[in-house]
Design a protein around this motif. Structure first.
Motif, PDB file in Angstrom:
ATOM      1  N   THR A  11       0.811  -1.215   0.000  1.00 44.63           N
ATOM      2  CA  THR A  11       0.000   0.000   0.000  1.00 44.63           C
ATOM      3  C   THR A  11       0.850   1.274   0.000  1.00 44.63           C
ATOM      4  O   THR A  11       0.291   2.370  -0.108  1.00 44.63           O
ATOM      5  CB  THR A  11      -0.943   0.028   1.215  1.00 44.63           C
ATOM      6  N   SER A  12       2.156   1.142   0.112  1.00 52.61           N
ATOM      7  CA  SER A  12       3.013   2.327   0.094  1.00 52.61           C
ATOM      8  C   SER A  12       3.012   3.000  -1.276  1.00 52.61           C
ATOM      9  O   SER A  12       3.445   4.145  -1.405  1.00 52.61           O
ATOM     10  CB  SER A  12       4.448   1.962   0.487  1.00 52.61           C
ATOM     11  N   GLU A  13       2.520   2.310  -2.299  1.00 52.83           N
ATOM     12  CA  GLU A  13       2.463   2.888  -3.641  1.00 52.83           C
ATOM     13  C   GLU A  13       1.213   3.733  -3.841  1.00 52.83           C
ATOM     14  O   GLU A  13       1.004   4.297  -4.918  1.00 52.83           O
ATOM     15  CB  GLU A  13       2.524   1.777  -4.693  1.00 52.83           C
ATOM     16  N   VAL A  14       0.369   3.821  -2.815  1.00 56.20           N
ATOM     17  CA  VAL A  14      -0.876   4.582  -2.878  1.00 56.20           C
ATOM     18  C   VAL A  14      -0.921   5.589  -1.747  1.00 56.20           C
ATOM     19  O   VAL A  14      -0.551   5.283  -0.606  1.00 56.20           O
ATOM     20  CB  VAL A  14      -2.101   3.650  -2.784  1.00 56.20           C
ATOM     21  N   SER A  15      -1.372   6.799  -2.054  1.00 55.97           N
ATOM     22  CA  SER A  15      -1.618   7.812  -1.037  1.00 55.97           C
ATOM     23  C   SER A  15      -3.111   8.116  -1.042  1.00 55.97           C
ATOM     24  O   SER A  15      -3.666   8.489  -2.078  1.00 55.97           O
ATOM     25  CB  SER A  15      -0.812   9.081  -1.333  1.00 55.97           C
ATOM     26  N   ASP A  16      -3.764   7.930   0.086  1.00 59.73           N
ATOM     27  CA  ASP A  16      -5.209   8.108   0.171  1.00 59.73           C
ATOM     28  C   ASP A  16      -5.527   9.503   0.684  1.00 59.73           C
ATOM     29  O   ASP A  16      -5.382   9.790   1.868  1.00 59.73           O
ATOM     30  CB  ASP A  16      -5.804   7.039   1.091  1.00 59.73           C
ATOM     31  N   LEU A  17      -5.973  10.382  -0.223  1.00 56.34           N
ATOM     32  CA  LEU A  17      -6.250  11.771   0.118  1.00 56.34           C
ATOM     33  C   LEU A  17      -7.734  12.039   0.281  1.00 56.34           C
ATOM     34  O   LEU A  17      -8.130  13.189   0.449  1.00 56.34           O
ATOM     35  CB  LEU A  17      -5.694  12.698  -0.975  1.00 56.34           C
ATOM     36  N   PHE A 125      -5.474   8.591  -4.363  1.00 53.99           N
ATOM     37  CA  PHE A 125      -6.929   8.509  -4.366  1.00 53.99           C
ATOM     38  C   PHE A 125      -7.466   9.830  -3.810  1.00 53.99           C
ATOM     39  O   PHE A 125      -7.018  10.282  -2.756  1.00 53.99           O
ATOM     40  CB  PHE A 125      -7.432   7.383  -3.455  1.00 53.99           C
ATOM     41  N   PHE A 126      -8.437  10.439  -4.499  1.00 52.21           N
ATOM     42  CA  PHE A 126      -9.018  11.667  -3.963  1.00 52.21           C
ATOM     43  C   PHE A 126     -10.515  11.701  -4.250  1.00 52.21           C
ATOM     44  O   PHE A 126     -11.017  10.978  -5.107  1.00 52.21           O
ATOM     45  CB  PHE A 126      -8.316  12.903  -4.543  1.00 52.21           C
ATOM     46  N   ASN A 127     -11.207  12.538  -3.517  1.00 48.64           N
ATOM     47  CA  ASN A 127     -12.630  12.783  -3.723  1.00 48.64           C
ATOM     48  C   ASN A 127     -12.842  14.239  -4.107  1.00 48.64           C
ATOM     49  O   ASN A 127     -12.374  15.132  -3.392  1.00 48.64           O
ATOM     50  CB  ASN A 127     -13.430  12.509  -2.438  1.00 48.64           C
ATOM     51  N   GLY A 128     -13.510  14.490  -5.188  1.00 46.56           N
ATOM     52  CA  GLY A 128     -13.937  15.846  -5.522  1.00 46.56           C
ATOM     53  C   GLY A 128     -12.880  16.695  -6.182  1.00 46.56           C
ATOM     54  O   GLY A 128     -13.035  17.123  -7.318  1.00 46.56           O
ATOM     55  N   GLY A 129     -11.795  16.984  -5.472  1.00 44.64           N
ATOM     56  CA  GLY A 129     -10.756  17.836  -6.021  1.00 44.64           C
ATOM     57  C   GLY A 129      -9.418  17.558  -5.380  1.00 44.64           C
ATOM     58  O   GLY A 129      -9.342  16.979  -4.297  1.00 44.64           O
ATOM     59  N   VAL A 130      -8.361  18.009  -6.062  1.00 42.59           N
ATOM     60  CA  VAL A 130      -7.014  17.753  -5.554  1.00 42.59           C
ATOM     61  C   VAL A 130      -6.052  18.781  -6.136  1.00 42.59           C
ATOM     62  O   VAL A 130      -6.246  19.286  -7.242  1.00 42.59           O
ATOM     63  CB  VAL A 130      -6.562  16.322  -5.940  1.00 42.59           C
ATOM     64  N   THR A 132      -2.154  19.437  -7.345  1.00 38.99           N
ATOM     65  CA  THR A 132      -1.050  18.636  -7.844  1.00 38.99           C
ATOM     66  C   THR A 132       0.070  19.539  -8.326  1.00 38.99           C
ATOM     67  O   THR A 132      -0.075  20.761  -8.374  1.00 38.99           O
ATOM     68  CB  THR A 132      -1.508  17.764  -9.034  1.00 38.99           C
ATOM     69  N   GLY A 133       1.170  18.928  -8.731  1.00 38.38           N
ATOM     70  CA  GLY A 133       2.263  19.694  -9.299  1.00 38.38           C
ATOM     71  C   GLY A 133       1.915  20.322 -10.631  1.00 38.38           C
ATOM     72  O   GLY A 133       2.635  21.188 -11.130  1.00 38.38           O
ATOM     73  N   CYS A 134       0.797  19.891 -11.230  1.00 38.40           N
ATOM     74  CA  CYS A 134       0.330  20.447 -12.504  1.00 38.40           C
ATOM     75  C   CYS A 134      -0.792  21.457 -12.314  1.00 38.40           C
ATOM     76  O   CYS A 134      -1.335  21.978 -13.282  1.00 38.40           O
ATOM     77  CB  CYS A 134      -0.165  19.315 -13.417  1.00 38.40           C
ATOM     78  N   GLY A 135      -1.171  21.722 -11.076  1.00 34.58           N
ATOM     79  CA  GLY A 135      -2.285  22.621 -10.811  1.00 34.58           C
ATOM     80  C   GLY A 135      -3.375  21.902 -10.050  1.00 34.58           C
ATOM     81  O   GLY A 135      -3.183  20.786  -9.564  1.00 34.58           O
ATOM     82  N   SER A 136      -4.538  22.537  -9.946  1.00 41.24           N
ATOM     83  CA  SER A 136      -5.680  21.939  -9.265  1.00 41.24           C
ATOM     84  C   SER A 136      -6.554  21.202 -10.257  1.00 41.24           C
ATOM     85  O   SER A 136      -6.640  21.565 -11.421  1.00 41.24           O
ATOM     86  CB  SER A 136      -6.501  23.022  -8.551  1.00 41.24           C
ATOM     87  N   ALA A 137      -7.240  20.167  -9.772  1.00 47.90           N
ATOM     88  CA  ALA A 137      -8.125  19.386 -10.635  1.00 47.90           C
ATOM     89  C   ALA A 137      -9.350  18.958  -9.867  1.00 47.90           C
ATOM     90  O   ALA A 137      -9.320  18.820  -8.647  1.00 47.90           O
ATOM     91  CB  ALA A 137      -7.391  18.152 -11.161  1.00 47.90           C
ATOM     92  N   THR A 138     -10.448  18.748 -10.583  1.00 51.79           N
ATOM     93  CA  THR A 138     -11.632  18.150  -9.986  1.00 51.79           C
ATOM     94  C   THR A 138     -11.791  16.737 -10.528  1.00 51.79           C
ATOM     95  O   THR A 138     -11.138  16.341 -11.501  1.00 51.79           O
ATOM     96  CB  THR A 138     -12.909  18.948 -10.316  1.00 51.79           C
ATOM     97  N   SER A 139     -12.703  16.002  -9.922  1.00 53.46           N
ATOM     98  CA  SER A 139     -12.955  14.627 -10.336  1.00 53.46           C
ATOM     99  C   SER A 139     -13.370  14.536 -11.795  1.00 53.46           C
ATOM    100  O   SER A 139     -13.143  13.521 -12.463  1.00 53.46           O
ATOM    101  CB  SER A 139     -14.052  14.006  -9.460  1.00 53.46           C
ATOM    102  N   ASP A 140     -13.995  15.616 -12.314  1.00 53.80           N
ATOM    103  CA  ASP A 140     -14.507  15.585 -13.672  1.00 53.80           C
ATOM    104  C   ASP A 140     -13.412  15.542 -14.731  1.00 53.80           C
ATOM    105  O   ASP A 140     -13.697  15.299 -15.910  1.00 53.80           O
ATOM    106  CB  ASP A 140     -15.408  16.803 -13.899  1.00 53.80           C
ATOM    107  N   THR A 141     -12.182  15.775 -14.327  1.00 53.63           N
ATOM    108  CA  THR A 141     -11.067  15.653 -15.257  1.00 53.63           C
ATOM    109  C   THR A 141     -10.833  14.202 -15.644  1.00 53.63           C
ATOM    110  O   THR A 141     -10.302  13.908 -16.707  1.00 53.63           O
ATOM    111  CB  THR A 141      -9.774  16.218 -14.611  1.00 53.63           C
ATOM    112  N   GLY A 142     -11.217  13.283 -14.793  1.00 54.83           N
ATOM    113  CA  GLY A 142     -10.893  11.876 -15.008  1.00 54.83           C
ATOM    114  C   GLY A 142      -9.517  11.573 -14.445  1.00 54.83           C
ATOM    115  O   GLY A 142      -8.795  12.462 -13.970  1.00 54.83           O
ATOM    116  N   PRO A 143      -9.104  10.314 -14.452  1.00 52.59           N
ATOM    117  CA  PRO A 143      -7.770   9.953 -13.964  1.00 52.59           C
ATOM    118  C   PRO A 143      -6.689  10.641 -14.802  1.00 52.59           C
ATOM    119  O   PRO A 143      -6.862  10.815 -16.010  1.00 52.59           O
ATOM    120  CB  PRO A 143      -7.717   8.431 -14.154  1.00 52.59           C
TER     121      PRO A 143
END
Length: 307
Positions: A11-17, A125-130, A132-143
Motif C-alpha cells: 500500500t506504500s504505492e498509494v496515497s489516500d487523500l 486517491f481523492f474525492n472531488g478535487g485535488v 497537484t504539481g500540474c495545478g488543481s483538478a476536480t474529479s470531472d477531469t478523469g484519472p
C-alpha cells in the motif's frame, strides 16, 4: 481477473487523500493545461461542462469506510485492510492497490532488463478535487498523470462513470487498463518521450501519438500480468480471461475522441480537436501491446499508420 489470495500487497504505492479537502480551483482546465496526461483528458471536461453534466464534486465516490465529508482517510487504514490478494478479491480499493502493484512490478522488471532504473510513482486517491504539481483538478477531469510531480491521480468514482455515463461494460481488467494507461505516461516521462511532444491537437498530433502509446504500454502490461512476480515472489494476478480483454477493449472504444464528441458532445466529430485518438485507434494500440507484450512495438511516433 482474479488475484492470488496469498500474494502480498504494497500500500506504500498509494496515497489516500480522500476527505483531506485538497481540492480547489476549476479543475480540468488547470491540470490538463499544466501538463497533466489523462485517459480521457481535457475534452471530456469541456464537453460535460457545456452540457451541464458535471457531477457534484465527489458524488458517487466509493471508499473504504463510506466516509463523510471532511473525514480524513489515513494510509494506515488502507494498509490494515489491504494486506493480501484475498483482500483484493473482496475489497475494491484493495483490488486497485493490487493492480497498481502489478503494473509497477512489471515496469520495474522491464526497465531492469533494459539496463535502466524504474522510479515508482505514487497513485493518489481523492474525492472531488485535488492540488497537484500540474495545478488543481476536480474529479470531472478523469484519472490523470502529472509529469511535474510524477504521480497519478484518480477519483475512484470514475470507474462508475465509465459505466453510467460512457456506457462501458466495466470490470476489474477494464479498470486496470485505465490505471496502466496512466502508468504508461509515467514510463514516457522517465524515458523523456513526454518532453519531446508538443501540445497541439489533430489526428496525427504528438498528443494523439503520446496517448496511443500509453494505451499500447497498458496492453503490454496486460500481456505480462499473470507472469509478473510481486515483491513476495508470486504474481498478484492469477488469470486474465478473454472476457476481461474484451471489456478493456470496450472501455477503449468508449473513450475515443470521436465517440466522446459524437455521443457526449454536440454530435459532430471535429478531428482538429483530437488529443487522444479515435475509438478504433485506441482499441488497436491496446491490442497491439497485449498481443505482442513488447514495448518496442508501441512506437506510435515512427509510423504513418495510426489505425
Amino acid at each position: 481477473m482474479r488475484f492470488d489470495d496469498d500474494a502480498g500487497l504494497d500500500t506504500s504505492e498509494v496515497s489516500d487523500l480522500r476527505g483531506s479537502g485538497g481540492g480547489g480551483g476549476i479543475g480540468g482546465r488547470v491540470v490538463l493545461g499544466g501538463g497533466g496526461l489523462g485517459v480521457v483528458g481535457v475534452i471530456i471536461y469541456f464537453v460535460l461542462s457545456q452540457l451541464g453534466g458535471l457531477s457534484p464534486a465527489g458524488s458517487g465516490a466509493t471508499g473504504l469506510s463510506q466516509l463523510g465529508s471532511g473525514q480524513q482517510v489515513s494510509n494506515g487504514s488502507l494498509a490494515s485492510e489491504c494486506r493480501t490478494g484475498a483482500d483484493a478479491n473482496s475489497n475494491h480499493d484493495c483490488a486497485v492497490v493490487a493492480m497498481i502493484n502489478s503494473i509497477q512490478d512489471y515496469w520495474d522488471g522491464q526497465f531492469a532488463r533494459s539496463g535502466r532504473t524504474y522510479r515508482k510513482a505514487t497513485t493518489n486517491f481523492f474525492n472531488g478535487g485535488v492540488r497537484t504539481g500540474c495545478g488543481s483538478a476536480t474529479s470531472d477531469t478523469g484519472p490523470f498523470y502529472c509529469p511535474a510531480d510524477s504521480e497519478v491521480y484518480i477519483d475512484l468514482s470514475f470507474f462508475q462513470e465509465l459505466q453510467t455515463r460512457f456506457g462501458a461494460e466495466g470490470g476489474p481488467f477494464a479498470e486496470a487498463y485505465v490505471l496502466a494507461h496512466e502508468y504508461g505516461h509515467h514510463v514516457q516521462n522517465q524515458l523523456g518521450t513526454s518532453n519531446r511532444v508538443g501540445s497541439g491537437s489533430g489526428p496525427t498530433s504528438g498528443s494523439v501519438r503520446l496517448e496511443l502509446q500509453a494505451d499500447c504500454y497498458a496492453g503490454v502490461w496486460g500481456n505480462h500480468a499473470t507472469t509478473t512476480p510481486s515483491s513476495s515472489g508470486k504474481p498478484l494476478i492469477q488469470d486474465v480471461t478473454q472476457d476481461d480483454v474484451q471489456r478493456a477493449l470496450d472501455t477503449a472504444s468508449r473513450i475515443g475522441d470521436d465517440y466522446i464528441q459524437k455521443n457526449l458532445g454536440s454530435g459532430k466529430v471535429d478531428t482538429s480537436q483530437f488529443t487522444h485518438g479515435t475509438s478504433a485507434q485506441r482499441e488497436k494500440w491496446f491490442n497491439t501491446g497485449f498481443t505482442t507484450g513488447d514495448p518496442a512495438r508501441c512506437d506510435t511516433f515512427g509510423t504513418n499508420n495510426l489505425g
